[in-house]
Design a protein around this motif. Structure first.
Motif, PDB file in Angstrom:
ATOM      1  N   PHE A   1       4.973  -0.361  -5.113  1.00 12.94           N
ATOM      2  CA  PHE A   1       5.474  -1.658  -5.015  1.00 12.94           C
ATOM      3  C   PHE A   1       5.146  -2.137  -6.644  1.00 12.94           C
ATOM      4  N   LYS A   2       4.296  -1.624  -7.313  1.00  6.85           N
ATOM      5  CA  LYS A   2       4.330  -1.965  -8.650  1.00  6.85           C
ATOM      6  C   LYS A   2       5.534  -1.198  -9.711  1.00  6.85           C
ATOM      7  N   THR A   3       5.997  -0.201  -8.957  1.00  5.01           N
ATOM      8  CA  THR A   3       7.255   0.262  -9.712  1.00  5.01           C
ATOM      9  C   THR A   3       8.342  -0.577  -9.551  1.00  5.01           C
ATOM     10  N   ILE A   4       8.364  -0.969  -8.050  1.00  9.37           N
ATOM     11  CA  ILE A   4       9.718  -2.065  -7.953  1.00  9.37           C
ATOM     12  C   ILE A   4       9.620  -3.183  -9.026  1.00  9.37           C
ATOM     13  N   GLN A   5       8.365  -3.660  -9.007  1.00  8.08           N
ATOM     14  CA  GLN A   5       8.244  -4.947  -9.769  1.00  8.08           C
ATOM     15  C   GLN A   5       8.551  -4.733 -11.192  1.00  8.08           C
ATOM     16  N   ARG A   6       8.039  -3.452 -11.860  1.00  5.69           N
ATOM     17  CA  ARG A   6       8.797  -3.161 -13.161  1.00  5.69           C
ATOM     18  C   ARG A   6      10.367  -3.131 -13.184  1.00  5.69           C
TER      19      ARG A   6
ATOM     20  N   THR B   1      10.775 -17.448 -10.076  1.00  3.93           N
ATOM     21  CA  THR B   1       9.492 -17.424  -9.463  1.00  3.93           C
ATOM     22  C   THR B   1       9.995 -16.768  -7.855  1.00  3.93           C
ATOM     23  N   VAL B   2      11.368 -17.020  -7.568  1.00  2.25           N
ATOM     24  CA  VAL B   2      11.843 -16.783  -6.324  1.00  2.25           C
ATOM     25  C   VAL B   2      11.790 -15.308  -5.785  1.00  2.25           C
ATOM     26  N   PRO B   3      12.116 -14.142  -6.682  1.00  5.36           N
ATOM     27  CA  PRO B   3      12.063 -12.685  -6.315  1.00  5.36           C
ATOM     28  C   PRO B   3      10.721 -12.417  -6.383  1.00  5.36           C
ATOM     29  N   ASN B   4       9.962 -12.872  -7.412  1.00  6.93           N
ATOM     30  CA  ASN B   4       8.339 -12.582  -7.338  1.00  6.93           C
ATOM     31  C   ASN B   4       7.681 -13.012  -6.191  1.00  6.93           C
ATOM     32  N   GLN B   5       7.766 -14.085  -5.812  1.00  5.39           N
ATOM     33  CA  GLN B   5       7.230 -14.558  -4.573  1.00  5.39           C
ATOM     34  C   GLN B   5       7.827 -13.719  -3.340  1.00  5.39           C
TER      35      GLN B   5
END
Length: 314
Positions: A110-115, A184-188
């Motif tokens: 999930f950290k890889t996806i976030q980056r 904020t939408v995709p991060n949330q």
């Protein structure tokens, strides 16, 4: 009403205009508007296209890593090969032995996806896109205001009057707020997906159903982004409308709604009422709002012209 810094010539010109308008309207001081300004639908559509494109970036990245999510979840469920009847209890029990390793692997993924999402969004010039929408909304709102003045009073307003520093700052703030809002939408959404994966993994939910939960969360996030687009377009339109009318010496307006099945009861009850800009009405639950300022409000403020207070840039 006299603007600060008005010259004697300007004062006389305004008084002459007011006298002419009263004579034209048979001495009447209060003139109801003869035109209902249209909602900036094209600005809202552009905003919708923007959020669709923005959310499509999230979907593309998620689809890329979905096989990895499935693999980690499946490897974390070590059921015996001869177990014919797979059930939630067995999956839950089997997953406890691989829990730490599975959670670590999912966290890293999930950290890889976030980056990757951050990098993809960084290439998408969100501020420029939002700025285009803000200027379109402003242009359409000014156009409708000029029509209202022209059809009611027979006055043609200066083309560039509503493009000064005050409106530039208003648009700048709206753009800044909306850039933050859309980001904020995709991060949330991703945070909620992580929670769903962890919760359902611990409960023994099948990998197939966990994937369905991820897809359902994406759909909810996309709908939320569209609601933001509709809401924020209306709010900008409402703020510009209020500024235009106040600036022109219009102290009151008539509340006008769409009056369809979606219309809220509290808004429906305000239909046709004359309201002061200085005293917003109660729209329910103690909220006081002018048209377009309440969440998802599609109502508009029809100007009520008071000739004695009129201050138009003719």
């Amino acid at each position: 009403a006299m603007r600060e810094g008005d010259s004697l010539d300007e004062m006389l010109r305004k008084e002459l205009l007011r006298s002419e308008l009263k004579e034209k309207n048979k001495g009447k001081r209060i003139i109801p508007c003869k035109y209902r300004p249209k909602y900036p639908d094209s600005a809202e559509r552009e905003y919708m296209r923007l959020v669709n494109a923005y959310m499509a970036i999230e979907k593309e990245v998620l689809m890329k890593y979905m096989p990895d999510i499935k693999q980690i979840l499946n490897e974390g469920t070590q059921l015996r090969a001869d177990s014919k009847k797979d059930n939630e209890q067995k999956r839950r029990t089997a997953r406890f032995s691989a829990l730490d390793n599975t959670i670590v692997r999912l966290t890293i993924l999930f950290k890889t996806i976030q980056r990757e999402l951050d990098a993809a969004f960084g290439l998408y010039d969100l501020k420029r896109q939002i700025n285009i929408i803000a200027n379109l909304d402003h242009k359409l709102t000014v156009k409708e205001w000029k029509k209202a003045v022209s059809k009611t009073l027979g006055i043609n307003l200066l083309d560039d009057y509503y493009s000064g520093e005050y409106y530039a700052k208003m648009l700048e703030k709206w753009v800044s707020d909306n850039v933050d809002l859309i980001k904020t939408v995709p991060n949330q959404s991703l945070d909620r997906m992580k929670e769903l994966v962890y919760e359902n993994y611990m409960k023994g939910t099948t990998t197939t159903n966990i994937v369905k939960e991820i897809q359902r969360q994406y759909g909810m996030s996309k709908r939320h982004a569209k609601l933001i687009a509709r809401d924020q377009t209306a709010k900008l339109n409402a703020d510009i409308t209020e500024s235009q009318q106040r600036d022109a010496g219009v102290p009151k307006y008539e509340w006008s709604g769409v009056m369809d099945r979606r219309e809220r009861k509290s808004h429906r009850e305000l239909e046709g009422k004359i309201i002061s800009w200085d005293n917003p009405p109660d729209v329910g639950n103690g909220r006081k709002c002018h048209p377009g300022q309440d969440y998802q409000c599609r109502c508009c403020a029809i100007p009520v012209f008071d000739i004695d207070n009129l201050d138009l840039p003719v």
